[in-house]
Write a protein that holds these residues in place. Sequence first.
Motif, PDB file in Angstrom:
ATOM      1  N   UNK A   1       0.846  -1.144  -0.206  1.00 53.37           N
ATOM      2  CA  UNK A   1      -0.011   0.033   0.066  1.00 53.37           C
ATOM      3  C   UNK A   1       0.831   1.343   0.086  1.00 53.37           C
ATOM      4  N   UNK A   2       0.285   2.204  -0.411  1.00 53.35           N
ATOM      5  CA  UNK A   2       0.950   3.513  -0.201  1.00 53.35           C
ATOM      6  C   UNK A   2       1.383   3.827   1.117  1.00 53.35           C
ATOM      7  N   UNK A   3       2.513   4.407   1.311  1.00 58.68           N
ATOM      8  CA  UNK A   3       2.781   4.703   2.702  1.00 58.68           C
ATOM      9  C   UNK A   3       3.296   3.707   3.629  1.00 58.68           C
ATOM     10  N   UNK A   4       3.232   2.251   2.972  1.00 57.78           N
ATOM     11  CA  UNK A   4       3.652   1.187   4.101  1.00 57.78           C
ATOM     12  C   UNK A   4       5.319   1.149   4.359  1.00 57.78           C
TER      13      UNK A   4
ATOM     14  N   UNK B   1       7.387  -0.932  -6.934  1.00 60.27           N
ATOM     15  CA  UNK B   1       5.978  -0.635  -7.893  1.00 60.27           C
ATOM     16  C   UNK B   1       5.033   0.263  -7.141  1.00 60.27           C
ATOM     17  N   UNK B   2       3.983   0.924  -7.987  1.00 60.37           N
ATOM     18  CA  UNK B   2       3.258   2.235  -7.200  1.00 60.37           C
ATOM     19  C   UNK B   2       2.744   1.548  -6.181  1.00 60.37           C
ATOM     20  N   UNK B   3       2.252   2.229  -5.012  1.00 59.47           N
ATOM     21  CA  UNK B   3       1.436   1.779  -3.906  1.00 59.47           C
ATOM     22  C   UNK B   3      -0.031   1.770  -4.218  1.00 59.47           C
ATOM     23  N   UNK B   4      -0.591   0.839  -3.801  1.00 58.83           N
ATOM     24  CA  UNK B   4      -2.102   0.555  -4.057  1.00 58.83           C
ATOM     25  C   UNK B   4      -3.040   1.100  -2.972  1.00 58.83           C
ATOM     26  N   UNK B   5      -4.085   1.220  -3.296  1.00 60.70           N
ATOM     27  CA  UNK B   5      -5.310   1.497  -1.968  1.00 60.70           C
ATOM     28  C   UNK B   5      -5.228   2.899  -1.583  1.00 60.70           C
ATOM     29  N   UNK B   6      -4.727   3.925  -2.407  1.00 57.76           N
ATOM     30  CA  UNK B   6      -4.478   5.341  -2.044  1.00 57.76           C
ATOM     31  C   UNK B   6      -5.983   5.960  -2.659  1.00 57.76           C
ATOM     32  N   UNK B   7      -6.860   6.338  -1.787  1.00 54.08           N
ATOM     33  CA  UNK B   7      -8.090   6.730  -2.151  1.00 54.08           C
ATOM     34  C   UNK B   7      -8.168   7.981  -3.065  1.00 54.08           C
ATOM     35  N   UNK B   8      -7.257   8.746  -2.917  1.00 51.17           N
ATOM     36  CA  UNK B   8      -7.474  10.213  -3.557  1.00 51.17           C
ATOM     37  C   UNK B   8      -6.758  10.275  -5.238  1.00 51.17           C
TER      38      UNK B   8
END
Length: 195
Positions: A31-34, A76-83
Amino acid sequence: MHVQDAEIVMSAVDPKQYPGTGFPEIALAGRSNVGKSSFINKLINRKALARTSSKPGKTQTLNFYLINNFFYFVDVPGYGYAKVSKTERAKWGRMMETYFTQRDQMKHVFLVVDFRHEPTIDDIQMKDFIEYYDIPYTVVATKADKIPRGKWNQHFYQIKKALNLPSDESLILFSSETGEGFDKAWKLIEDILED
């Protein structure tokens, strides 16, 4: 492994841009920011080669880090970022799927999760995707220093159960602050590269 040389060599969005060196690649998904960038920086003993950001959704390309002129870490791009818009998320999804399913040099995935929290639906879907395509993987639970040691077992088994992991060996506890898991992660990387 003693890291003498580490550099970001390229950011890619499609196969034409991937490196042509043939070196093995270890991908980091999460996830993003993990804490993927902090994980890379800790392993290679650099403060800021992999760019960390307080803003989630910052990594929007596949970032290839060449280590010792021998292998790549691929963030790889982080997933789960709502914005991020649905269109943008779909684009990232296709880019990641192409990389994961078509890249022969990609030998292993580190699925990075946050040790403090139960894995999200996105984490579970990512793990299912990796398993569906029969890609070897290990879960790395970052930010272990944020949980008191007395509660480690509880969090460890919560993650193992949520992701239905086959063994304790499939999960590495890691802290970029204390170095917890550093040796275990490198030992695994060396084993992967020797195969």
